[in-house]
Design a protein around this motif. Structure first.
Motif, mmCIF file in Angstrom:
data_model
loop_
_atom_site.group_PDB
_atom_site.id
_atom_site.type_symbol
_atom_site.label_atom_id
_atom_site.label_comp_id
_atom_site.label_asym_id
_atom_site.label_seq_id
_atom_site.Cartn_x
_atom_site.Cartn_y
_atom_site.Cartn_z
ATOM 1 N N HIS A 110 0.897 -1.151 0.000
ATOM 2 C CA HIS A 110 0.000 0.000 0.000
ATOM 3 C C HIS A 110 0.937 1.203 0.000
ATOM 4 O O HIS A 110 1.745 1.350 0.915
ATOM 5 N N ARG A 112 1.485 5.463 -0.425
ATOM 6 C CA ARG A 112 0.876 6.800 -0.367
ATOM 7 C C ARG A 112 1.942 7.803 -0.811
ATOM 8 O O ARG A 112 3.036 7.837 -0.269
ATOM 9 N N THR A 133 -2.662 -0.444 -8.931
ATOM 10 C CA THR A 133 -4.061 -0.019 -8.969
ATOM 11 C C THR A 133 -4.198 1.231 -8.104
ATOM 12 O O THR A 133 -3.828 1.209 -6.920
ATOM 13 N N VAL A 134 -4.711 2.307 -8.682
ATOM 14 C CA VAL A 134 -4.864 3.573 -7.964
ATOM 15 C C VAL A 134 -6.200 3.580 -7.224
ATOM 16 O O VAL A 134 -7.243 3.261 -7.803
ATOM 17 N N TYR A 135 -6.169 3.955 -5.943
ATOM 18 C CA TYR A 135 -7.386 4.035 -5.125
ATOM 19 C C TYR A 135 -7.862 5.462 -4.920
ATOM 20 O O TYR A 135 -9.050 5.722 -4.906
ATOM 21 N N THR A 136 -6.928 6.391 -4.718
ATOM 22 C CA THR A 136 -7.302 7.800 -4.582
ATOM 23 C C THR A 136 -6.277 8.651 -5.309
ATOM 24 O O THR A 136 -5.103 8.294 -5.398
ATOM 25 N N LYS A 152 -8.258 7.301 -10.223
ATOM 26 C CA LYS A 152 -8.912 6.387 -9.285
ATOM 27 C C LYS A 152 -9.552 5.215 -10.031
ATOM 28 O O LYS A 152 -10.317 5.414 -10.971
ATOM 29 N N GLY A 153 -9.193 3.997 -9.630
ATOM 30 C CA GLY A 153 -9.744 2.790 -10.216
ATOM 31 C C GLY A 153 -8.943 2.228 -11.373
ATOM 32 O O GLY A 153 -9.117 1.077 -11.756
ATOM 33 N N CYS A 174 -2.057 10.669 -3.276
ATOM 34 C CA CYS A 174 -2.386 9.557 -4.170
ATOM 35 C C CYS A 174 -2.087 8.270 -3.411
ATOM 36 O O CYS A 174 -0.993 8.117 -2.851
ATOM 37 N N GLU A 175 -3.060 7.377 -3.360
ATOM 38 C CA GLU A 175 -2.853 6.078 -2.722
ATOM 39 C C GLU A 175 -3.083 4.997 -3.751
ATOM 40 O O GLU A 175 -4.034 5.054 -4.525
ATOM 41 N N PHE A 176 -2.165 4.024 -3.741
ATOM 42 C CA PHE A 176 -2.297 2.938 -4.696
ATOM 43 C C PHE A 176 -1.748 1.652 -4.120
ATOM 44 O O PHE A 176 -1.010 1.646 -3.133
ATOM 45 N N ASN A 177 -2.169 0.568 -4.738
ATOM 46 C CA ASN A 177 -1.716 -0.757 -4.372
ATOM 47 C C ASN A 177 -0.706 -1.208 -5.420
ATOM 48 O O ASN A 177 -0.904 -0.982 -6.607
#
Length: 188
Positions: A110, A112, A133-136, A152-153, A174-177
């Motif tokens: 995860h 950030r 994969t981008v979450y935010t 996002k997404g 920006c948060e991503f996996n």
């Protein structure tokens, strides 16, 4: 996780992998691109390596970076407060390891990135795949000569045989996996 504890743990793991392979510090320096004095300091627990240096060591020794960070590699449940994490770039870049286990060719992170953050990741060689994969927020990724903007997404996968540059060009975090798959058995 206590920074001193983490430094000592990383050093112990480095020494274990080096001795397991019957390598000298000179030989590890040659295969990782990290200087012998720096490797010695890391082994003694007197230096806490950056993410970039730890990636070089892990890639050179062909082990997942998480193998240096996990206290107990057999953990299946990992509360957020116990996830090993590293910060860089004046705390603009944070990475949390959410899964890794020796013998399993997979790591999950995860990540950030704060506004204005740029993070470089060196090529890891053939046989390593990253899935992002981008979450935010919004993430710009330069993969070799190609550049992509993920919102996002959005998701992307690619081979890490070229350098990558990750950028957060927006005014929000920006948060991503990131999943890293070692498809070449020599990497695990």
């Amino acid at each position: 996780m206590d920074k001193n504890f983490l430094s000592v743990q990383i050093g112990q793991r480095l020494r274990f992998y080096r001795q397991q392979r019957k390598l000298s510090l000179d030989e590890v320096a040659e295969i990782t691109g990290v200087s012998k004095p720096m490797l010695g300091q890391i082994e003694r627990g007197t230096s806490n390596p950056t993410v970039a240096v730890l990636w070089k060591i892990a890639a050179g020794l062909q082990v997942p970076i998480a193998s240096f960070l996990m206290q107990n590699p057999s953990i299946k449940y990992l509360p957020m407060k116990d996830q090993p994490f590293l910060k860089e770039d004046n705390d603009l870049f944070e990475t949390y390891n959410t899964f890794a286990s020796p013998g399993i060719p997979l790591e999950n992170y995860h990540i950030r990135m704060m506004p204005g953050c740029t993070h470089h990741s060196e090529a890891k060689g053939i046989g390593v795949i990253k899935i992002v994969t981008v979450y935010t927020g919004s993430l710009s990724i330069e993969i070799g000569e190609e550049e992509y903007t993920l919102e996002k997404g959005d998701a992307i996968s690619f081979s890490t045989d070229v350098d990558q540059m990750y950028r957060n060009l927006k005014e929000e975090p920006c948060e991503f996996n990131m999943v890293i798959h070692y498809s070449n058995p020599q990497f695990i």
